[in-house]
Design an enzyme around this catalytic site. Structure first.
Site, PDB file in Angstrom:
ATOM      1  N   ASN A   1     -52.776  28.835  81.960  1.00  0.00           N
ATOM      2  CA  ASN A   1     -52.910  27.485  82.499  1.00  0.00           C
ATOM      3  C   ASN A   1     -53.125  26.502  81.352  1.00  0.00           C
ATOM      4  O   ASN A   1     -53.142  26.894  80.184  1.00  0.00           O
ATOM      5  CB  ASN A   1     -54.044  27.421  83.528  1.00  0.00           C
ATOM      6  CG  ASN A   1     -55.375  27.869  82.956  1.00  0.00           C
ATOM      7  OD1 ASN A   1     -55.874  27.306  81.984  1.00  0.00           O
ATOM      8  ND2 ASN A   1     -55.966  28.894  83.570  1.00  0.00           N
TER       9      ASN A   1
ATOM     10  N   ASP B   1     -56.333  33.177  88.618  1.00  0.00           N
ATOM     11  CA  ASP B   1     -56.647  33.808  89.898  1.00  0.00           C
ATOM     12  C   ASP B   1     -55.836  35.072  90.137  1.00  0.00           C
ATOM     13  O   ASP B   1     -56.260  35.957  90.887  1.00  0.00           O
ATOM     14  CB  ASP B   1     -56.398  32.827  91.040  1.00  0.00           C
ATOM     15  CG  ASP B   1     -57.348  31.639  91.002  1.00  0.00           C
ATOM     16  OD1 ASP B   1     -58.531  31.846  90.675  1.00  0.00           O
ATOM     17  OD2 ASP B   1     -56.899  30.514  91.271  1.00  0.00           O
TER      18      ASP B   1
ATOM     19  N   ILE C   1     -65.175  36.219  88.405  1.00  0.00           N
ATOM     20  CA  ILE C   1     -66.317  36.322  87.499  1.00  0.00           C
ATOM     21  C   ILE C   1     -67.555  35.669  88.095  1.00  0.00           C
ATOM     22  O   ILE C   1     -68.648  36.244  88.094  1.00  0.00           O
ATOM     23  CB  ILE C   1     -65.969  35.689  86.142  1.00  0.00           C
ATOM     24  CG1 ILE C   1     -64.818  36.467  85.483  1.00  0.00           C
ATOM     25  CG2 ILE C   1     -67.194  35.651  85.232  1.00  0.00           C
ATOM     26  CD1 ILE C   1     -64.293  35.829  84.219  1.00  0.00           C
TER      27      ILE C   1
END
Length: 405
Positions: free
Chosen positions: A210, A279, A307
């Site tokens: 990302n 994700d 997490i």
């Protein structure tokens, strides 16, 4: 003016180990900060660094012998114990820690540790297996129970060629913590921060990632450090420079970041999960580079480790539950989605920001909507270097509120 007038008087004990050379830089840092420094070396330390080196750096004679005819009444441990405002042993070897825990006094350093009434700090350094050994951990627990404080150890590459927890903390970090005012808002607190993206491999060349730069998490690490905390920053791939005095733990994937966080959570007072963790990841990464052949390609994805959710579950089982701070990056329905995440994961505080074209990721400024049970506060758009201290101030405020409830 003598060094007894206004300068902080710090005695640096150096025990045997390859990290003894780093104590030279610690003495330099303390002198640079205006401290009067005396050095005491064990026989093992002298095998790695000469007393003359420390004498040149400290500007004072280096003491090595328990019974010294030139010392005050021949008993240097009493004179040095009276002189010191604070004692730091760096590196503190497994052997030194064991002898101190047992109350042995068979050389100058171990004897003055028993003779002093000054605060004592140990900066451990040893092989990671020695640090993790139950005997070492029992000795550490006994010393902490008696009021001894610890700085480190850090994780990373070790002189033996292995990796793990046991590295001496960086001298600048040790000096900063030693000289931190006792009333600093996060003095004595351990803060764990995640930052940056994770890269989930498709093949040895390509990955799913990302746009996170990690800038906010790195700024938070610096702000928490400035508030007096001991800070560990677990980060994904990023070009950001590690703040001085912060322990950095480099990871790449969500699984690696998950492991690093969960290992450190029991010793953590505050967890700030600012990383933009993927994700999903490819369910079966290719061992070789995928060749461009077919006009389309399908990737099977699987969920990565959550997490923050796992940390929250583990935190609930710990004797001292860490204060949990999450981040929510949203393109729409900011308040609703962020508050649902806060409630679902059992967080103490969540900081939400809008993402999209020109927003948050990769930019130098940001705005945060902070939510907690029964309250909220907006931190207005500003450079992340200024936004981070504002968020740390809010975390301190909410932590104090929780502890007084």
């Amino acid at each position: 003016m003598t060094d007894h007038d206004t300068q902080p008087r710090i005695l640096v004990g150096v025990s045997g180990g390859i990290a003894a050379y780093k104590a030279c830089e610690l003495v330099r840092e303390l002198k640079r900060a205006g401290c009067a420094v005396r050095v005491v070396m064990t026989a093992g330390a002298r095998a790695f660094v000469t007393p003359l080196t420390f004498q040149a750096l400290s500007g004072a004679p280096v003491r090595t012998e328990l019974l010294d005819a030139e010392a005050e009444s021949g008993m240097d441990h009493i004179a040095l114990a009276r002189w010191a405002d604070r004692i730091v042993v760096a590196p503190a070897s497994a052997n030194l820690i064991a002898r101190y825990a047992q109350g042995l006094a068979d050389d100058l350093l171990s004897t003055l540790l028993l003779a002093t009434t000054a605060p004592v700090t140990l900066a451990p350094a040893m092989n990671h297996r020695m640090w993790a050994h139950p005997a070492t951990q029992a000795n550490i627990a006994a010393l902490v129970e008696r009021g001894v404080t610890l700085i480190g150890p850090d994780s990373g590459d070790q002189a033996c060629g292995e990796q793990g927890e046991g590295r001496l903390s960086e001298p600048a970090a040790i000096a900063r913590e030693l000289l931190q005012p006792a009333d600093a808002p996060l003095a004595g607190r351990q803060v764990l921060i995640t930052a940056g993206p994770t890269f989930e491999p498709i093949d040895p060349v390509r990955f799913i990632g990302n746009r996170s730069s990690g800038r906010m998490g790195f700024a938070l690490a610096a702000a928490a450090r400035d508030a007096g905390a001991r800070v560990t920053l677990v980060h994904g791939p990023t070009a950001e420079a590690m703040p001085a005095g912060v322990e950095g733990v480099a990871t790449e994937t969500a699984a690696a970041m998950h492991t690093a966080v969960m290992e450190r959570l029991p010793a953590t007072d505050i967890l700030i999960a600012a990383a933009a963790v993927a994700d999903y990841r490819p369910a079966a990464p290719h061992a070789q580079k995928i060749k461009k052949s077919d006009p389309t390609m399908n990737l099977a994805l699987e969920r990565t480790e959550d997490i923050l959710a796992d940390a929250a579950r583990q935190a609930a089982t710990l004797p001292r539950r860490p204060f949990l701070v999450g981040f929510a990056a949203e393109t729409e329905h900011l308040r609703e989605h962020a508050d649902a995440k806060r409630r679902n994961k059992g967080l103490d505080l969540i900081a939400a920001n809008r993402v999209g074209e020109g927003l948050a990721f990769g930019t130098s400024d940001n705005e945060l909507l902070c939510l907690w049970e029964g309250g909220e506060r907006t931190l207005p758009n500003q450079p992340k270097a200024q936004l981070a201290p504002a968020l740390i101030d809010l975390v301190i405020e909410r932590l104090n509120a929780r502890e007084t409830d």
